[in-house]
Design a protein around this motif. Structure first.
Motif, PDB file in Angstrom:
ATOM      1  N   THR A 119       0.868  -1.189   0.000  1.00  0.00           N
ATOM      2  CA  THR A 119       0.000   0.000   0.000  1.00  0.00           C
ATOM      3  C   THR A 119       0.904   1.239   0.000  1.00  0.00           C
ATOM      4  O   THR A 119       2.093   1.136   0.280  1.00  0.00           O
ATOM      5  CB  THR A 119      -0.895   0.042   1.263  1.00  0.00           C
ATOM      6  N   CYS A 120       0.321   2.406  -0.282  1.00  0.00           N
ATOM      7  CA  CYS A 120       1.112   3.643  -0.265  1.00  0.00           C
ATOM      8  C   CYS A 120       0.796   4.404   1.025  1.00  0.00           C
ATOM      9  O   CYS A 120      -0.366   4.786   1.231  1.00  0.00           O
ATOM     10  CB  CYS A 120       0.757   4.498  -1.484  1.00  0.00           C
ATOM     11  N   PRO A 121       1.790   4.634   1.885  1.00  0.00           N
ATOM     12  CA  PRO A 121       1.525   5.322   3.146  1.00  0.00           C
ATOM     13  C   PRO A 121       0.913   6.714   2.972  1.00  0.00           C
ATOM     14  O   PRO A 121       0.080   7.129   3.777  1.00  0.00           O
ATOM     15  CB  PRO A 121       2.892   5.414   3.826  1.00  0.00           C
ATOM     16  N   MET A 122       1.300   7.412   1.900  1.00  0.00           N
ATOM     17  CA  MET A 122       0.698   8.736   1.659  1.00  0.00           C
ATOM     18  C   MET A 122      -0.800   8.580   1.391  1.00  0.00           C
ATOM     19  O   MET A 122      -1.619   9.329   1.934  1.00  0.00           O
ATOM     20  CB  MET A 122       1.370   9.410   0.462  1.00  0.00           C
ATOM     21  N   ALA A 123      -1.167   7.594   0.580  1.00  0.00           N
ATOM     22  CA  ALA A 123      -2.584   7.381   0.246  1.00  0.00           C
ATOM     23  C   ALA A 123      -3.370   6.969   1.487  1.00  0.00           C
ATOM     24  O   ALA A 123      -4.470   7.478   1.740  1.00  0.00           O
ATOM     25  CB  ALA A 123      -2.704   6.315  -0.842  1.00  0.00           C
TER      26      ALA A 123
ATOM     27  N   THR B 226      14.134   4.701  -1.525  1.00  0.00           N
ATOM     28  CA  THR B 226      13.790   3.314  -1.846  1.00  0.00           C
ATOM     29  C   THR B 226      12.453   3.063  -1.174  1.00  0.00           C
ATOM     30  O   THR B 226      12.365   3.095   0.056  1.00  0.00           O
ATOM     31  CB  THR B 226      14.868   2.352  -1.281  1.00  0.00           C
ATOM     32  N   CYS B 227      11.402   2.852  -1.959  1.00  0.00           N
ATOM     33  CA  CYS B 227      10.066   2.702  -1.367  1.00  0.00           C
ATOM     34  C   CYS B 227       9.873   1.255  -0.893  1.00  0.00           C
ATOM     35  O   CYS B 227       9.782   0.341  -1.721  1.00  0.00           O
ATOM     36  CB  CYS B 227       8.989   3.072  -2.383  1.00  0.00           C
ATOM     37  N   PRO B 228       9.795   1.041   0.421  1.00  0.00           N
ATOM     38  CA  PRO B 228       9.685  -0.340   0.921  1.00  0.00           C
ATOM     39  C   PRO B 228       8.388  -1.011   0.463  1.00  0.00           C
ATOM     40  O   PRO B 228       8.359  -2.222   0.252  1.00  0.00           O
ATOM     41  CB  PRO B 228       9.712  -0.196   2.447  1.00  0.00           C
TER      42      PRO B 228
ATOM     43  N   GLY C   1       2.281  13.895   2.240  1.00  0.00           N
ATOM     44  CA  GLY C   1       3.180  13.637   1.132  1.00  0.00           C
ATOM     45  C   GLY C   1       3.844  12.282   1.204  1.00  0.00           C
ATOM     46  O   GLY C   1       3.515  11.455   2.058  1.00  0.00           O
ATOM     47  N   CYS C   2       4.790  12.095   0.300  1.00  0.00           N
ATOM     48  CA  CYS C   2       5.480  10.808   0.207  1.00  0.00           C
ATOM     49  C   CYS C   2       6.664  10.792   1.177  1.00  0.00           C
ATOM     50  O   CYS C   2       7.620  11.549   1.003  1.00  0.00           O
ATOM     51  CB  CYS C   2       5.972  10.602  -1.222  1.00  0.00           C
ATOM     52  N   PRO C   3       6.626   9.914   2.178  1.00  0.00           N
ATOM     53  CA  PRO C   3       7.713   9.898   3.159  1.00  0.00           C
ATOM     54  C   PRO C   3       9.049   9.495   2.538  1.00  0.00           C
ATOM     55  O   PRO C   3      10.114   9.836   3.073  1.00  0.00           O
ATOM     56  CB  PRO C   3       7.256   8.857   4.190  1.00  0.00           C
TER      57      PRO C   3
ATOM     58  N   ILE D 146      -3.485  11.056  -7.533  1.00  0.00           N
ATOM     59  CA  ILE D 146      -3.968   9.686  -7.768  1.00  0.00           C
ATOM     60  C   ILE D 146      -3.548   8.755  -6.624  1.00  0.00           C
ATOM     61  O   ILE D 146      -4.185   7.729  -6.384  1.00  0.00           O
ATOM     62  CB  ILE D 146      -3.505   9.172  -9.160  1.00  0.00           C
ATOM     63  N   ASN D 147      -2.497   9.167  -5.895  1.00  0.00           N
ATOM     64  CA  ASN D 147      -2.043   8.386  -4.721  1.00  0.00           C
ATOM     65  C   ASN D 147      -2.996   8.607  -3.552  1.00  0.00           C
ATOM     66  O   ASN D 147      -2.628   9.147  -2.504  1.00  0.00           O
ATOM     67  CB  ASN D 147      -0.629   8.822  -4.294  1.00  0.00           C
ATOM     68  N   THR D 148      -4.253   8.227  -3.726  1.00  0.00           N
ATOM     69  CA  THR D 148      -5.284   8.306  -2.686  1.00  0.00           C
ATOM     70  C   THR D 148      -6.135   7.044  -2.788  1.00  0.00           C
ATOM     71  O   THR D 148      -6.176   6.407  -3.847  1.00  0.00           O
ATOM     72  CB  THR D 148      -6.207   9.534  -2.902  1.00  0.00           C
TER      73      THR D 148
HETATM   74 FE1  SF4 Z   1       3.693   6.026  -1.890  1.00  0.00          FE
HETATM   75 FE2  SF4 Z   1       5.987   7.367  -2.035  1.00  0.00          FE
HETATM   76 FE3  SF4 Z   1       6.027   4.735  -2.179  1.00  0.00          FE
HETATM   77 FE4  SF4 Z   1       5.024   6.161  -4.200  1.00  0.00          FE
HETATM   78  S1  SF4 Z   1       7.139   6.143  -3.525  1.00  0.00           S
HETATM   79  S2  SF4 Z   1       4.127   4.332  -3.266  1.00  0.00           S
HETATM   80  S3  SF4 Z   1       4.115   7.869  -3.105  1.00  0.00           S
HETATM   81  S4  SF4 Z   1       5.379   5.959  -0.432  1.00  0.00           S
END
Ligand code: SF4
Ligand code: 13P
Length: 305
Positions: free
Chosen positions: A84-88, A258-260, A170-172, A112-114
């Motif tokens: 999942t996306c933490p920002m969303a 790096t997005c976990p 926002g995006c962490p 769109i990240n919602t």
């Molecule tokens: Fe969400 Fe940021 Fe990962 Fe994209 S890069 S999925 S905005 S946490």
């Protein structure tokens, strides 16, 4: 061994009539077997166009939800349900409801990240690549841009005639890079151009040579005459670019980007999902939920054409 699994995946895709759509933050191994690998805007358009009955979305949940909303007749799966996306996930439904009530004339534009639930409340949805174009195309002046305040700041500067209000969010991952790290990367590679995603801190965005979405950054780097680039977005993009063009040099602005969550999906998850859809996570939405959340996405596709 990897090639062996990739070959089996290609056979299973055909046997199960499945299109694998991957966001470009997925690994090179996944992008190699995907029918398409690209940014959020491209993925949402493709969800409607692929002929296969099933979609296996390698990315994060809001992307799979968007695919389901746009292709309700298809079965849409994710190889890993925890992606999942933490920002969303962080944007609060009640807060958006409250903003709508307090300023009913201000249009709600969401990234769109919602989640699909938040999209039900929005007037228009945007991706990073299409945000400026879409907001400029809107006749309304008063706008709430939610939830990414870094992307929002960039949009505000590009659309000075609009009255845009932001909230904290926002995006962490992108927002974690500091000006010190930025300056250190530039000092280490003085001849490199800095290409950055607008989810990064505005202080860094202002000092960069090019600002764009994932696909825009890749296109810029691959078509530029320059030879060295510092890539200010998810680490996979630096890798994909280096694989695509070995005559150029690509450096990560920071390995912290790096997005976990994006990295939770593995080639093995994809393989297992195609062997048995019961091991994948299926996006289930009611017709009413789809109808309500689709309006803002349709608006995005109409204005972003
Ligand atoms: Fe969400 Fe940021 Fe990962 Fe994209 S890069 S999925 S905005 S946490
Ligand atoms: P795009 O560049 O695809 O818009 O996406 C950025 C992002 O963080 C996706 O999660």
């Amino acid at each position: 061994m990897i090639k062996n699994i990739q070959e089996q995946i290609k056979i299973l895709k055909k046997e199960t009539s499945t299109a694998v759509l991957a966001h470009s933050y997925q690994s090179e191994q996944i992008c190699e077997i995907a029918d398409y690998c690209g940014d959020s805007f491209a993925l949402s358009k493709l969800a409607q166009q692929v002929p296969q009955k099933n979609i296996l979305l390698c990315g994060v949940k809001f992307m799979a939800e968007t695919a389901k909303i746009l292709s309700p007749e298809k079965r849409v799966f994710m190889p890993n349900k925890n992606a999942t996306c933490p920002m969303a996930e962080a944007l609060d439904y009640e807060l958006v409801e409250h903003l709508k009530k307090t300023e009913p004339n201000r249009k709600i534009v969401v990234y769109i990240n919602t989640t699909a639930k938040i999209k039900e409340l929005a007037d228009v949805c945007v991706t990073s690549s299409a945000a400026v174009k879409i907001i400029n195309a809107m006749p309304e002046k008063e706008i709430y841009f939610l939830p990414d305040c870094n992307l929002g700041d960039y949009v505000k500067k590009q659309c000075p005639e609009k009255d845009i209000k932001l909230i904290q969010g926002g995006c962490p991952v992108h927002a974690s890079v500091t000006l010190e790290e930025f300056n250190a990367a530039k000092a280490e590679h003085p001849d490199a151009l800095v290409l950055i995603h607008p989810e990064c801190d505005p202080k860094l965005v202002e000092k960069s040579d090019f600002v764009g979405s994932t696909t825009e950054i890749m296109d810029y780097a691959l078509t530029s005459d320059k030879k060295e680039f510092i890539i200010g977005t998810e680490i996979s993009i630096t890798e994909h670019l280096q694989f695509r063009d070995t005559a150029k040099k690509f450096y990560a602005l920071s390995k912290k980007i790096t997005c976990p969550n994006m990295k939770l999906t593995t080639l093995i998850d994809v393989f297992h999902s195609l062997q048995d859809f019961n091991s994948a996570f299926e996006i289930k939405m009611t017709a009413e939920e789809i109808e309500k959340s689709k309006k803002c996405i349709d608006k995005m596709l109409e204005l972003g054409r």
